[in-house]
Every structure is written in structure tokens, then in C-alpha cells.
Design a protein around this motif. Structure first.
Motif, short mmCIF file in Angstrom:
data_model
loop_
_atom_site.label_atom_id
_atom_site.label_comp_id
_atom_site.label_asym_id
_atom_site.label_seq_id
_atom_site.Cartn_x
_atom_site.Cartn_y
_atom_site.Cartn_z
N ALA A 109 0.44 -0.98 -0.12
CA ALA A 109 -0.40 0.01 0.01
C ALA A 109 0.90 1.40 0.06
N ALA A 110 2.21 0.74 0.84
CA ALA A 110 3.00 2.08 1.17
C ALA A 110 3.77 2.75 -0.80
N ARG A 111 3.89 1.73 -1.25
CA ARG A 111 4.43 1.35 -2.56
C ARG A 111 3.48 2.02 -3.29
N LEU A 112 2.25 2.02 -3.43
CA LEU A 112 1.20 1.91 -4.14
C LEU A 112 0.74 3.94 -4.24
N MET A 113 0.75 4.50 -2.94
CA MET A 113 0.95 5.29 -2.59
C MET A 113 1.97 6.97 -2.83
N THR A 114 3.27 6.18 -2.57
CA THR A 114 4.17 6.68 -3.35
C THR A 114 4.82 6.26 -5.05
N LEU A 115 3.79 5.21 -5.31
CA LEU A 115 3.55 6.18 -7.00
C LEU A 115 2.59 6.62 -7.48
N GLU A 116 2.23 7.23 -7.12
CA GLU A 116 0.77 8.11 -7.28
C GLU A 116 1.50 9.08 -6.72
N ALA A 117 2.15 9.56 -5.44
CA ALA A 117 3.21 10.83 -5.34
C ALA A 117 3.71 11.11 -5.57
N ARG A 118 4.67 10.13 -6.38
CA ARG A 118 5.67 10.64 -7.37
C ARG A 118 5.03 11.24 -8.69
N PHE A 119 4.46 10.62 -9.68
CA PHE A 119 3.71 10.85 -9.82
C PHE A 119 2.95 12.72 -9.92
N TRP A 120 1.94 12.75 -9.13
CA TRP A 120 1.66 13.97 -8.50
C TRP A 120 2.93 15.25 -8.83
N ARG A 121 3.97 14.94 -8.22
CA ARG A 121 5.18 15.34 -7.94
C ARG A 121 5.78 15.91 -8.68
N SER A 122 5.48 14.57 -10.28
CA SER A 122 6.34 15.15 -11.96
C SER A 122 5.27 16.16 -12.61
N ILE A 123 3.93 15.87 -11.86
CA ILE A 123 3.25 16.55 -12.62
C ILE A 123 3.40 17.79 -12.19
N TRP A 124 2.92 17.92 -11.50
CA TRP A 124 3.68 19.51 -10.15
C TRP A 124 4.76 20.30 -10.73
N LEU A 125 6.14 19.88 -10.89
CA LEU A 125 7.09 20.19 -11.19
C LEU A 125 7.14 20.43 -12.45
N THR A 126 5.97 19.70 -13.76
CA THR A 126 6.17 20.46 -15.38
C THR A 126 5.19 21.24 -15.23
N LEU A 127 4.50 21.44 -14.77
CA LEU A 127 3.76 22.78 -14.48
C LEU A 127 4.84 23.96 -13.90
N LYS A 128 5.51 23.59 -13.00
CA LYS A 128 5.96 25.02 -12.43
C LYS A 128 7.44 25.08 -13.91
N ARG A 129 7.47 24.35 -14.21
CA ARG A 129 8.76 24.71 -14.81
C ARG A 129 7.88 25.24 -16.74
N LEU A 130 7.30 24.78 -17.28
CA LEU A 130 5.77 25.17 -17.75
C LEU A 130 5.95 27.09 -17.66
N THR A 131 5.11 26.77 -16.41
CA THR A 131 4.64 28.75 -15.74
C THR A 131 6.04 29.52 -15.60
N GLY A 132 7.31 28.71 -15.53
CA GLY A 132 7.90 29.94 -15.20
C GLY A 132 8.67 30.08 -14.37
N ARG A 133 8.50 29.18 -12.80
CA ARG A 133 8.14 29.34 -11.29
C ARG A 133 9.28 28.07 -11.30
N GLY A 134 9.77 27.09 -12.06
CA GLY A 134 10.73 26.39 -11.03
C GLY A 134 12.39 26.49 -10.95
N ASP A 135 12.03 28.02 -11.31
CA ASP A 135 13.30 28.40 -11.11
C ASP A 135 14.04 29.71 -10.00
N GLN A 136 12.54 29.53 -9.30
CA GLN A 136 12.67 30.47 -8.07
C GLN A 136 12.99 30.08 -7.05
#
Length: 178
Positions: free
Chosen positions: A151-178
Motif C-alpha cells: 500500500a505504501a508503494r502504491l501511495m508513493t507511486l501516486e505521489a511521485r506521479f503528482w509530484r512530477s506533474i507539479w514540477l512540470t507545471l512549475k517549469r512550464l509557467t516559469g516558476r521552477g527557477d525561483q
């Protein structure tokens, strides 16, 4: 069964005796309610409620007291679920105490839901802020939350997925460099 399997079975039985006791208690209450005449419906309802909402959670806590807070929280959840189960075991015409206690079930479930959300948020923060490997994070999360590793592996996998989406959105909006 060979001797080794018997030893393993007996050891597991000693560790998890609660499930046998709970099954016997639920089946016994159901049989008594269905087969006995209803001379004293209020007494019968009080007895079934006492068995399932008080004694059964207490037995759970005694069996798993080594788990600490987790055992207390699970015993409270078991008590709330037992009030719900009593509604099905006891005939509708004999719901005297159940009608007046139903608000406790909803209150208990609300408190438990808040605790679960708090736990999930804590775990997600751990996962989002961690730069460890997915397996290391899953092991840490499983230890913190007292949950199975899968269950922890599944939660980790899901959280990593949302983390990558979040980081991609930050890079696309130009906020990833701050």
C-alpha cells in the motif's frame, strides 16, 4: 499438516486470536437475536450493543495493544462500525437505543476521517519533500503509518506521479527557477 505448518498456524493463531473471538461473538449475537423470542427487546438490544460496540473493540485493543495509538484508533473505528452492524443484526422494530446512539457513529466516523486525511497529508508531504528512491520512501512511509508495504508503494507511486506533474507545471509557467 506437517509439524512446521502446525507451529506457524498456532503462532499466527496466538497473534491474531481476535478474529476468531469477533466471528464467534457476531455469529452468536445474530443467532440469539434470530432464534430467541423477543420477550425483552430493550435488554436484547442493549446486550448486542454491549457485545459489539464495547466488548469487541476492547478485545481488539487487548489483542493488538503492542501497536499503541494505532490499536486505539482502530478499536474506536471498530466500535463505530459495530453500531452500524447492530442496525442489521437487531430487527428494525426493536431499535430503541440504536436510534438514540446513531449520532455517535457519525461523529466517530467524522473524527476518524479527519485523522486519516491528516495521516495521508503527512505521508504525501514526506513523499513530496523526499529525494530518496521510491523503494526507500515506500519503506519509510510503511513504517511511519503502520501500513502494508504494497500500500505504501502504491501511495508513493501516486505521489511521485503528482509530484512530477507539479514540477512540470512549475517549469512550464516559469516558476521552477525561483
Amino acid at each position: 499438516m506437517n509439524v512446521i505448518n502446525q507451529e506457524i498456524f498456532l503462532r499466527k493463531l496466538k497473534q491474531h486470536w481476535f478474529f476468531i473471538a469477533a466471528t464467534v461473538m457476531i455469529c452468536g449475537d445474530w443467532i440469539v437475536v434470530r432464534t430467541q423470542g423477543v420477550d425483552r427487546p430493550r435488554l436484547m438490544e442493549a446486550a448486542v450493543l454491549g457485545d459489539l460496540a464495547l466488548i469487541m473493540p476492547l478485545l481488539y485493543f487487548v489483542c493488538y495493544r503492542s501497536k499503541g495509538k494505532a490499536a486505539i484508533i482502530r478499536a474506536c473505528a471498530l466500535s463505530c462500525s459495530a453500531i452500524w452492524l447492530c442496525g442489521y443484526i437487531i430487527p428494525q422494530a426493536h431499535h430503541y437505543l440504536l436510534n438514540s446512539l446513531s449520532w455517535m457513529r457519525y461523529l466517530g466516523m467524522a473524527v476518524l476521517t479527519v485523522l486519516e486525511i491528516k495521516l495521508i497529508l503527512m505521508l504525501w508531504r514526506t513523499i513530496f519533500k523526499s529525494n530518496l528512491s521510491a523503494e526507500d520512501v515506500a519503506t519509510e512511509v510503511a513504517a511511519k503509518a503502520d501500513m502494508p508495504l504494497w500500500a505504501a508503494r502504491l501511495m508513493t507511486l501516486e505521489a511521485r506521479f503528482w509530484r512530477s506533474i507539479w514540477l512540470t507545471l512549475k517549469r512550464l509557467t516559469g516558476r521552477g527557477d525561483q
